[in-house]
Design a protein around this motif. Structure first.
Motif, PDB file in Angstrom:
ATOM      1  N   UNK A   1       0.846  -1.191   0.000  1.00 27.46           N
ATOM      2  CA  UNK A   1       0.000   0.000   0.000  1.00 27.46           C
ATOM      3  C   UNK A   1       0.882   1.242   0.000  1.00 27.46           C
ATOM      4  N   UNK A   2       0.671   2.136  -0.970  1.00 26.79           N
ATOM      5  CA  UNK A   2       1.512   3.317  -1.114  1.00 26.79           C
ATOM      6  C   UNK A   2       0.844   4.603  -0.610  1.00 26.79           C
ATOM      7  N   UNK A   3      -0.481   4.558  -0.408  1.00 31.05           N
ATOM      8  CA  UNK A   3      -1.187   5.753   0.062  1.00 31.05           C
ATOM      9  C   UNK A   3      -2.407   5.334   0.865  1.00 31.05           C
ATOM     10  N   UNK A   4      -2.586   5.950   2.034  1.00 32.75           N
ATOM     11  CA  UNK A   4      -3.711   5.592   2.897  1.00 32.75           C
ATOM     12  C   UNK A   4      -4.553   6.816   3.253  1.00 32.75           C
ATOM     13  N   UNK A   5      -5.784   6.544   3.615  1.00 32.10           N
ATOM     14  CA  UNK A   5      -6.658   7.545   4.223  1.00 32.10           C
ATOM     15  C   UNK A   5      -6.590   7.359   5.729  1.00 32.10           C
ATOM     16  N   UNK A   6      -6.182   8.390   6.453  1.00 31.99           N
ATOM     17  CA  UNK A   6      -6.163   8.357   7.917  1.00 31.99           C
ATOM     18  C   UNK A   6      -7.484   8.931   8.406  1.00 31.99           C
ATOM     19  N   UNK A   7      -8.251   8.123   9.112  1.00 28.95           N
ATOM     20  CA  UNK A   7      -9.639   8.447   9.463  1.00 28.95           C
ATOM     21  C   UNK A   7      -9.790   8.463  10.981  1.00 28.95           C
ATOM     22  N   UNK A   8     -10.351   9.533  11.535  1.00 33.51           N
ATOM     23  CA  UNK A   8     -10.420   9.652  12.992  1.00 33.51           C
ATOM     24  C   UNK A   8     -11.568  10.569  13.409  1.00 33.51           C
ATOM     25  N   UNK A   9     -11.681  10.781  14.722  1.00 30.28           N
ATOM     26  CA  UNK A   9     -12.813  11.539  15.268  1.00 30.28           C
ATOM     27  C   UNK A   9     -12.451  12.946  15.715  1.00 30.28           C
ATOM     28  N   UNK A  10     -11.269  13.442  15.351  1.00 31.90           N
ATOM     29  CA  UNK A  10     -10.802  14.774  15.762  1.00 31.90           C
ATOM     30  C   UNK A  10     -10.608  14.900  17.270  1.00 31.90           C
ATOM     31  N   UNK A  11     -10.483  13.774  17.970  1.00 29.09           N
ATOM     32  CA  UNK A  11     -10.363  13.813  19.426  1.00 29.09           C
ATOM     33  C   UNK A  11      -9.108  14.543  19.884  1.00 29.09           C
ATOM     34  N   UNK A  12      -9.205  15.212  21.031  1.00 30.22           N
ATOM     35  CA  UNK A  12      -8.069  15.988  21.546  1.00 30.22           C
ATOM     36  C   UNK A  12      -6.869  15.097  21.846  1.00 30.22           C
ATOM     37  N   UNK A  13      -7.124  13.805  22.102  1.00 30.08           N
ATOM     38  CA  UNK A  13      -6.022  12.887  22.417  1.00 30.08           C
ATOM     39  C   UNK A  13      -5.049  12.767  21.253  1.00 30.08           C
ATOM     40  N   UNK A  14      -5.523  13.027  20.034  1.00 33.90           N
ATOM     41  CA  UNK A  14      -4.644  12.936  18.870  1.00 33.90           C
ATOM     42  C   UNK A  14      -3.513  13.944  18.964  1.00 33.90           C
ATOM     43  N   UNK A  15      -3.843  15.148  19.506  1.00 31.19           N
ATOM     44  CA  UNK A  15      -2.838  16.189  19.642  1.00 31.19           C
ATOM     45  C   UNK A  15      -2.086  16.088  20.978  1.00 31.19           C
ATOM     46  N   UNK A  16      -2.837  15.873  22.058  1.00 37.13           N
ATOM     47  CA  UNK A  16      -2.200  15.864  23.385  1.00 37.13           C
ATOM     48  C   UNK A  16      -1.224  14.709  23.541  1.00 37.13           C
ATOM     49  N   UNK A  17      -1.501  13.591  22.904  1.00 37.19           N
ATOM     50  CA  UNK A  17      -0.597  12.447  22.991  1.00 37.19           C
ATOM     51  C   UNK A  17       0.421  12.416  21.853  1.00 37.19           C
ATOM     52  N   UNK A  18       0.231  13.270  20.862  1.00 42.78           N
ATOM     53  CA  UNK A  18       1.112  13.254  19.703  1.00 42.78           C
ATOM     54  C   UNK A  18       0.894  12.046  18.808  1.00 42.78           C
ATOM     55  N   UNK A  19      -0.241  11.360  18.986  1.00 43.77           N
ATOM     56  CA  UNK A  19      -0.490  10.112  18.262  1.00 43.77           C
ATOM     57  C   UNK A  19      -0.522  10.325  16.752  1.00 43.77           C
ATOM     58  N   UNK A  20      -1.237  11.356  16.320  1.00 43.01           N
ATOM     59  CA  UNK A  20      -1.363  11.586  14.879  1.00 43.01           C
ATOM     60  C   UNK A  20      -0.002  11.878  14.252  1.00 43.01           C
ATOM     61  N   UNK A  21       0.811  12.676  14.934  1.00 50.08           N
ATOM     62  CA  UNK A  21       2.155  12.976  14.427  1.00 50.08           C
ATOM     63  C   UNK A  21       3.012  11.715  14.365  1.00 50.08           C
ATOM     64  N   UNK A  22       2.880  10.851  15.368  1.00 49.96           N
ATOM     65  CA  UNK A  22       3.641   9.603  15.386  1.00 49.96           C
ATOM     66  C   UNK A  22       3.287   8.730  14.195  1.00 49.96           C
ATOM     67  N   UNK A  23       1.994   8.632  13.911  1.00 49.88           N
ATOM     68  CA  UNK A  23       1.539   7.802  12.794  1.00 49.88           C
ATOM     69  C   UNK A  23       2.008   8.382  11.463  1.00 49.88           C
ATOM     70  N   UNK A  24       1.898   9.695  11.319  1.00 47.44           N
ATOM     71  CA  UNK A  24       2.339  10.327  10.072  1.00 47.44           C
ATOM     72  C   UNK A  24       3.845  10.164   9.876  1.00 47.44           C
ATOM     73  N   UNK A  25       4.602  10.274  10.970  1.00 51.96           N
ATOM     74  CA  UNK A  25       6.057  10.090  10.893  1.00 51.96           C
ATOM     75  C   UNK A  25       6.391   8.672  10.436  1.00 51.96           C
ATOM     76  N   UNK A  26       5.666   7.693  10.961  1.00 44.93           N
ATOM     77  CA  UNK A  26       5.929   6.303  10.563  1.00 44.93           C
ATOM     78  C   UNK A  26       5.624   6.097   9.086  1.00 44.93           C
ATOM     79  N   UNK A  27       4.582   6.759   8.595  1.00 42.69           N
ATOM     80  CA  UNK A  27       4.257   6.672   7.171  1.00 42.69           C
ATOM     81  C   UNK A  27       5.336   7.328   6.317  1.00 42.69           C
TER      82      UNK A  27
END
Length: 346
Positions: free
Chosen positions: A32-58
């Motif tokens: 897979x060369x391109x994905x759709x990242x789908x989420x609920x806009x929850x504050x945990x994505x920013x406060x935990x840095x989760x979204x950035x971690x996932x994007x960095x891994x990609x």
């Protein structure tokens, strides 16, 4: 009677600390060369840095991505269709849902729609059976629905006030990233809702008309006892890794049919709950905790021995002087007390 069955759980589980850091490389392994990242806009994505971690891994794995937020509890068909349109326009080859059952179910529905020219709602109304999907991954932050490896997706059509499901092996995600640390920031109420949901998933399989007890029954009873023991503790102490890890894996085995093979299943409680959620948009776990006691009392007359065994094996209730029905009713009261101990409505 142990019935014939076929099961294939095609999900690859990446479980433990830092599982989310492997998103990119695992999708790359699937071509897979391109994905759709789908989420609920929850504050945990920013406060935990989760979204950035996932994007960095990609980025590190050479996997491109586009993003779609806005998932709501009781995930909406409109958002699914929006995701399918975006994914087609952007040339997406896979979908990643981040969150709990709502985000993951929405991602699974997008995957089905992306792999076909049909309107995705046809799969939920039974007009058509899904034949394929694109690779779907799940980063689990809210253990509850077990959607990370189940063959079920549930979507709410707001316009028709219908909350329907599709159940087919092709719906199972290809990848499940399960880091218990990601659920540590989960507040008490959604934690308790999750425990009720997985408890109910096991009960839907356990309460069969068959009064023969065997391997799957004993496995189910052990899982239910574990939830009774650590459910309230996980609600009270959200930072305890051991509790969170146990709960996270329980959510998976409760719904991927590990505890349902070889038996007739019920699903009345969830069917009722889905109708109520469609009408009143109530949280799924809370809807279940409200319904289950009443459903049990109604059904005891059909299988009093099974409900009595449940009272004994799950809650440790036993009284030689008590008849089977009375013991079964004590088990129902114990179930409601368990829910109440987590501040859930009954």
């Amino acid at each position: 009677m142990f019935q014939d069955f076929t099961i294939c759980i095609n999900t690859r589980f990446i479980f433990g600390r830092g599982a989310e850091e492997q998103v990119g490389q695992e999708f790359a392994k699937l071509g897979v060369h391109k994905i759709l990242i789908h989420h609920d806009d929850g504050s945990y994505l920013q406060t935990t840095g989760l979204l950035d971690t996932i994007k960095k891994s990609c980025d590190q794995a050479g996997v491109k991505y586009v993003e779609l937020g806005g998932v709501q509890p009781n995930p909406r068909l409109k958002k699914v269709r929006e995701g399918i349109e975006l994914a087609r326009r952007e040339g997406v080859e896979g979908v990643l849902g981040i969150g709990g059952g709502s985000s993951i179910d929405s991602a699974k529905a997008i995957g089905l729609g992306l792999a076909s020219d049909r309107d995705v709602w046809d799969y939920f109304t039974g007009v058509a059976e899904p034949q394929t999907t694109v690779p779907v991954g799940a980063v689990l932050t809210c253990p509850a629905a077990g959607s990370e490896s189940s063959q079920v997706a549930v979507i709410n059509n707001e316009d028709e006030h219908r909350k329907l499901l599709v159940s087919n092996p092709v719906v199972r995600p290809a990848l499940a990233f399960m880091d218990p640390l990601l659920s540590e920031s989960l507040p008490a109420f959604p934690t308790a809702c999750g425990v009720v949901d997985m408890f109910s998933h096991i009960c839907e399989r356990y309460f069969t008309k068959d009064d023969t007890f065997g391997l799957i029954d004993r496995m189910s009873e052990g899982a239910l006892r574990t939830l009774v023991a650590i459910g309230p503790k996980s609600v009270a102490d959200g930072k305890n890794y051991e509790y969170r890890a146990q709960i996270m894996w329980a959510s998976t085995i409760a719904q991927n049919n590990t505890l349902g093979v070889g038996r007739e299943q019920d699903w009345s409680t969830h069917t009722i709950a889905n109708e109520l959620s469609a009408l009143y948009d109530t949280p799924h776990g809370a809807t279940l905790s409200i319904i289950m006691g009443s459903w049990m009392r109604y059904c005891i007359k059909r299988s009093p021995r099974r409900f009595a065994r449940y009272a004994q094996e799950v809650f440790g209730l036993h009284d030689e002087t008590m008849d089977v029905t009375d013991l079964a009713l004590r088990g129902v009261t114990a179930t409601e007390n368990f829910f109440t101990s987590m501040n859930m409505p009954t």
